[in-house]
Scaffold this motif. Structure first.
Motif, PDB file in Angstrom:
ATOM      1  N   VAL A  35       0.882  -1.171   0.000  1.00 25.01           N
ATOM      2  CA  VAL A  35       0.000   0.000   0.000  1.00 25.01           C
ATOM      3  C   VAL A  35       0.917   1.217   0.000  1.00 25.01           C
ATOM      4  O   VAL A  35       1.546   1.522   1.017  1.00 25.01           O
ATOM      5  CB  VAL A  35      -0.916   0.020   1.242  1.00 25.01           C
ATOM      6  CG1 VAL A  35      -1.851   1.212   1.188  1.00 25.01           C
ATOM      7  CG2 VAL A  35      -1.692  -1.279   1.371  1.00 25.01           C
ATOM      8  N   GLY A  36       1.019   1.888  -1.154  1.00 21.67           N
ATOM      9  CA  GLY A  36       2.016   2.954  -1.262  1.00 21.67           C
ATOM     10  C   GLY A  36       3.382   2.324  -1.054  1.00 21.67           C
ATOM     11  O   GLY A  36       3.758   1.400  -1.754  1.00 21.67           O
ATOM     12  N   GLU A  37       4.108   2.776  -0.048  1.00 22.14           N
ATOM     13  CA  GLU A  37       5.427   2.215   0.280  1.00 22.14           C
ATOM     14  C   GLU A  37       5.356   1.206   1.418  1.00 22.14           C
ATOM     15  O   GLU A  37       6.377   0.639   1.804  1.00 22.14           O
ATOM     16  CB  GLU A  37       6.401   3.353   0.637  1.00 22.14           C
ATOM     17  CG  GLU A  37       6.650   4.329  -0.504  1.00 22.14           C
ATOM     18  CD  GLU A  37       7.241   3.631  -1.730  1.00 22.14           C
ATOM     19  OE1 GLU A  37       8.162   2.803  -1.587  1.00 22.14           O
ATOM     20  OE2 GLU A  37       6.752   3.916  -2.848  1.00 22.14           O
ATOM     21  N   GLN A  38       4.184   0.988   1.971  1.00 21.23           N
ATOM     22  CA  GLN A  38       4.019   0.089   3.116  1.00 21.23           C
ATOM     23  C   GLN A  38       3.816  -1.357   2.667  1.00 21.23           C
ATOM     24  O   GLN A  38       3.039  -1.619   1.754  1.00 21.23           O
ATOM     25  CB  GLN A  38       2.797   0.511   3.948  1.00 21.23           C
ATOM     26  CG  GLN A  38       2.853   1.926   4.467  1.00 21.23           C
ATOM     27  CD  GLN A  38       4.009   2.122   5.425  1.00 21.23           C
ATOM     28  OE1 GLN A  38       4.223   1.333   6.337  1.00 21.23           O
ATOM     29  NE2 GLN A  38       4.757   3.184   5.213  1.00 21.23           N
ATOM     30  N   LEU A  39       4.514  -2.289   3.310  1.00 18.38           N
ATOM     31  CA  LEU A  39       4.305  -3.718   3.089  1.00 18.38           C
ATOM     32  C   LEU A  39       3.570  -4.246   4.315  1.00 18.38           C
ATOM     33  O   LEU A  39       4.073  -4.147   5.434  1.00 18.38           O
ATOM     34  CB  LEU A  39       5.636  -4.446   2.919  1.00 18.38           C
ATOM     35  CG  LEU A  39       6.470  -4.021   1.714  1.00 18.38           C
ATOM     36  CD1 LEU A  39       7.809  -4.758   1.704  1.00 18.38           C
ATOM     37  CD2 LEU A  39       5.717  -4.283   0.423  1.00 18.38           C
ATOM     38  N   ILE A  40       2.372  -4.800   4.093  1.00 21.97           N
ATOM     39  CA  ILE A  40       1.543  -5.267   5.199  1.00 21.97           C
ATOM     40  C   ILE A  40       0.909  -6.604   4.839  1.00 21.97           C
ATOM     41  O   ILE A  40       1.008  -7.054   3.697  1.00 21.97           O
ATOM     42  CB  ILE A  40       0.444  -4.247   5.565  1.00 21.97           C
ATOM     43  CG1 ILE A  40      -0.496  -4.000   4.372  1.00 21.97           C
ATOM     44  CG2 ILE A  40       1.050  -2.936   6.061  1.00 21.97           C
ATOM     45  CD1 ILE A  40      -1.692  -3.115   4.690  1.00 21.97           C
ATOM     46  N   GLN A  41       0.262  -7.230   5.810  1.00 21.41           N
ATOM     47  CA  GLN A  41      -0.581  -8.385   5.574  1.00 21.41           C
ATOM     48  C   GLN A  41      -1.978  -8.022   6.037  1.00 21.41           C
ATOM     49  O   GLN A  41      -2.143  -7.408   7.099  1.00 21.41           O
ATOM     50  CB  GLN A  41      -0.087  -9.607   6.339  1.00 21.41           C
ATOM     51  CG  GLN A  41       1.141 -10.216   5.721  1.00 21.41           C
ATOM     52  CD  GLN A  41       1.321 -11.653   6.180  1.00 21.41           C
ATOM     53  OE1 GLN A  41       0.865 -12.054   7.233  1.00 21.41           O
ATOM     54  NE2 GLN A  41       1.997 -12.434   5.355  1.00 21.41           N
ATOM     55  N   VAL A  42      -2.962  -8.374   5.229  1.00 21.76           N
ATOM     56  CA  VAL A  42      -4.358  -8.084   5.559  1.00 21.76           C
ATOM     57  C   VAL A  42      -5.199  -9.331   5.338  1.00 21.76           C
ATOM     58  O   VAL A  42      -4.804 -10.251   4.622  1.00 21.76           O
ATOM     59  CB  VAL A  42      -4.927  -6.918   4.719  1.00 21.76           C
ATOM     60  CG1 VAL A  42      -4.199  -5.616   5.014  1.00 21.76           C
ATOM     61  CG2 VAL A  42      -4.895  -7.234   3.234  1.00 21.76           C
ATOM     62  N   GLN A  43      -6.381  -9.333   5.936  1.00 23.01           N
ATOM     63  CA  GLN A  43      -7.340 -10.396   5.689  1.00 23.01           C
ATOM     64  C   GLN A  43      -7.912 -10.210   4.281  1.00 23.01           C
ATOM     65  O   GLN A  43      -8.159  -9.082   3.866  1.00 23.01           O
ATOM     66  CB  GLN A  43      -8.470 -10.328   6.708  1.00 23.01           C
ATOM     67  CG  GLN A  43      -8.010 -10.512   8.136  1.00 23.01           C
ATOM     68  CD  GLN A  43      -9.149 -10.294   9.097  1.00 23.01           C
ATOM     69  OE1 GLN A  43      -9.915 -11.208   9.354  1.00 23.01           O
ATOM     70  NE2 GLN A  43      -9.282  -9.080   9.605  1.00 23.01           N
ATOM     71  N   LEU A  44      -8.122 -11.319   3.580  1.00 21.97           N
ATOM     72  CA  LEU A  44      -8.654 -11.255   2.225  1.00 21.97           C
ATOM     73  C   LEU A  44     -10.105 -11.721   2.202  1.00 21.97           C
ATOM     74  O   LEU A  44     -10.418 -12.835   2.620  1.00 21.97           O
ATOM     75  CB  LEU A  44      -7.823 -12.133   1.281  1.00 21.97           C
ATOM     76  CG  LEU A  44      -8.297 -12.187  -0.174  1.00 21.97           C
ATOM     77  CD1 LEU A  44      -8.230 -10.808  -0.825  1.00 21.97           C
ATOM     78  CD2 LEU A  44      -7.476 -13.202  -0.960  1.00 21.97           C
ATOM     79  N   ALA A  45     -10.983 -10.844   1.711  1.00 23.91           N
ATOM     80  CA  ALA A  45     -12.399 -11.175   1.512  1.00 23.91           C
ATOM     81  C   ALA A  45     -12.641 -11.188   0.008  1.00 23.91           C
ATOM     82  O   ALA A  45     -12.874 -10.154  -0.602  1.00 23.91           O
ATOM     83  CB  ALA A  45     -13.285 -10.155   2.213  1.00 23.91           C
TER      84      ALA A  45
END
Length: 147
Positions: A35-45
């Motif tokens: 997300v932009g420059e951020q690397l994250i983990q999110v729940q996928l729906a």
């Protein structure tokens, strides 16, 4: 006394068999996201059932949720049964954030995207501002993510 108990049980047990099952909540996998420059983990729906449930009934918005659709469409979000404030990024088919909106807990007012989008990223209130994520930035599922 025993006869009365047996009569009551013979009436009540069949009714219990017809009772509605306990709400079955969907389980979400975590996927890597830029997300932009951020690397994250999110729940996928990424199914109708998962998108319909979204963050409802969860106690926290962490780690966030990506509501992903198979093709671009106008989508609309609301906060039924959702107890925490959220910020949401609407994302078009090119992966560009087209809108950022704030949603209030339990507010059932529909908030539609202003254009066709393929996803909505729900994050805890203030997350986008805190990480410098703005309209026009890119969002992408990283390799290894399940669509």
């Amino acid at each position: 006394m025993i006869v009365r108990l047996l009569v009551i049980l013979s009436v009540v047990l069949p009714l219990l068999a017809c009772a509605k099952p306990v709400l079955q909540l969907e389980q979400f996998s975590l996927v890597p996201l830029r997300v932009g420059e951020q690397l994250i983990q999110v729940q996928l729906a990424n199914t109708p059932e998962k998108r319909a449930q979204g963050l409802m009934f969860q106690q926290t918005a962490e780690p966030g949720m990506l509501l992903l659709y198979p093709e671009p469409r106008v989508i609309s979000l609301w906060m039924a049964n959702t107890s925490m404030p959220l910020d949401v990024a609407y994302i078009d088919a090119s992966g560009t954030i087209t809108e950022l909106i704030a949603l209030e807990p339990f507010d059932e007012t529909s908030r539609p995207a202003k254009s066709l989008v393929i996803a909505a990223l729900e994050m805890p209130r203030g997350w986008f501002a805190q990480h410098g994520v703005t309209i026009g930035q890119q969002v992408a599922l990283l390799p290894g993510a399940t669509r």
